[in-house]
Design an enzyme around this catalytic site. Structure first.
Site, PDB file in Angstrom:
ATOM      1  N   CYS A   7      34.662  44.537  41.903  1.00  0.00           N
ATOM      2  CA  CYS A   7      33.842  45.757  41.828  1.00  0.00           C
ATOM      3  C   CYS A   7      33.849  46.472  43.172  1.00  0.00           C
ATOM      4  O   CYS A   7      33.905  47.711  43.229  1.00  0.00           O
ATOM      5  CB  CYS A   7      32.414  45.419  41.400  1.00  0.00           C
ATOM      6  SG  CYS A   7      32.253  44.957  39.659  1.00  0.00           S
ATOM      7  N   ASP A  30      48.413  41.581  44.504  1.00  0.00           N
ATOM      8  CA  ASP A  30      47.705  40.339  44.791  1.00  0.00           C
ATOM      9  C   ASP A  30      47.873  39.997  46.271  1.00  0.00           C
ATOM     10  O   ASP A  30      48.955  40.165  46.834  1.00  0.00           O
ATOM     11  CB  ASP A  30      48.261  39.205  43.916  1.00  0.00           C
ATOM     12  CG  ASP A  30      47.377  37.985  43.921  1.00  0.00           C
ATOM     13  OD1 ASP A  30      47.327  37.291  44.961  1.00  0.00           O
ATOM     14  OD2 ASP A  30      46.729  37.732  42.895  1.00  0.00           O
ATOM     15  N   ASN A  85      43.061  33.897  33.588  1.00  0.00           N
ATOM     16  CA  ASN A  85      42.324  32.647  33.729  1.00  0.00           C
ATOM     17  C   ASN A  85      40.889  32.907  33.265  1.00  0.00           C
ATOM     18  O   ASN A  85      40.254  33.836  33.747  1.00  0.00           O
ATOM     19  CB  ASN A  85      42.324  32.175  35.187  1.00  0.00           C
ATOM     20  CG  ASN A  85      43.726  31.950  35.704  1.00  0.00           C
ATOM     21  OD1 ASN A  85      44.579  31.437  35.003  1.00  0.00           O
ATOM     22  ND2 ASN A  85      43.971  32.345  36.939  1.00  0.00           N
ATOM     23  N   HIS A  96      35.380  38.475  37.272  1.00  0.00           N
ATOM     24  CA  HIS A  96      35.578  39.838  36.777  1.00  0.00           C
ATOM     25  C   HIS A  96      36.910  39.764  36.042  1.00  0.00           C
ATOM     26  O   HIS A  96      37.919  39.370  36.638  1.00  0.00           O
ATOM     27  CB  HIS A  96      35.645  40.828  37.942  1.00  0.00           C
ATOM     28  CG  HIS A  96      35.748  42.267  37.543  1.00  0.00           C
ATOM     29  ND1 HIS A  96      34.840  43.212  37.977  1.00  0.00           N
ATOM     30  CD2 HIS A  96      36.642  42.939  36.780  1.00  0.00           C
ATOM     31  CE1 HIS A  96      35.181  44.405  37.492  1.00  0.00           C
ATOM     32  NE2 HIS A  96      36.291  44.259  36.766  1.00  0.00           N
ATOM     33  N   HIS A  98      40.395  39.930  34.739  1.00  0.00           N
ATOM     34  CA  HIS A  98      41.598  40.488  35.365  1.00  0.00           C
ATOM     35  C   HIS A  98      42.827  39.792  34.807  1.00  0.00           C
ATOM     36  O   HIS A  98      42.765  38.673  34.312  1.00  0.00           O
ATOM     37  CB  HIS A  98      41.552  40.373  36.890  1.00  0.00           C
ATOM     38  CG  HIS A  98      41.406  38.984  37.422  1.00  0.00           C
ATOM     39  ND1 HIS A  98      40.219  38.285  37.386  1.00  0.00           N
ATOM     40  CD2 HIS A  98      42.309  38.161  38.004  1.00  0.00           C
ATOM     41  CE1 HIS A  98      40.392  37.096  37.950  1.00  0.00           C
ATOM     42  NE2 HIS A  98      41.663  36.988  38.321  1.00  0.00           N
TER      43      HIS A  98
END
Length: 112
Positions: A7, A30, A85, A96, A98
């Site tokens: 966020c 990443d 995951n 969150h 993803h």
């Protein structure tokens, strides 16, 4: 409520290397890539995990999956793996929702 790291990235409070953004999602590289191409796709609405996807927020997941091929192509790949995951035992470290998109190298069949 404390903001989660994704966020904070979405709100621009933490820098990221963006590869795509629109009103519903953000895709960014990443920090610890496992392949030459490794980016994350996150909904701009906070959804904790795949367990929390429902009829009200599933539009975000649909949108992300519609955009992944376009984003992957922009990153120079047409063959890739998408990983989510769900929960700490599965390796989810940021709560969150993803999706990891990885490619740019032959990944093989084995997942772990």
């Amino acid at each position: 409520m404390t903001m989660c790291v994704f966020c904070e990235i979405i709100n621009g409070n933490i820098p990221s290397t963006k590869v795509y953004e629109d009103d519903m999602m953000l895709a960014f590289k990443d920090l610890n890539p496992v392949a030459p191409v490794h980016f994350l796709c996150v909904p701009k609405k906070h959804i904790e995990s795949a367990n929390d996807v429902d009829e009200l927020n599933s539009v975000y997941v649909k949108h992300i999956f519609e955009k992944i091929p376009e984003i992957a192509k922009s990153q120079g790949i047409s063959s890739y793996r998408i990983i989510n995951n769900c929960g700490s035992d599965a390796g989810q470290t940021v709560m969150h929702l993803h999706f990891h998109v990885i490619g740019g190298v032959e990944l093989g069949e084995k997942l772990i």
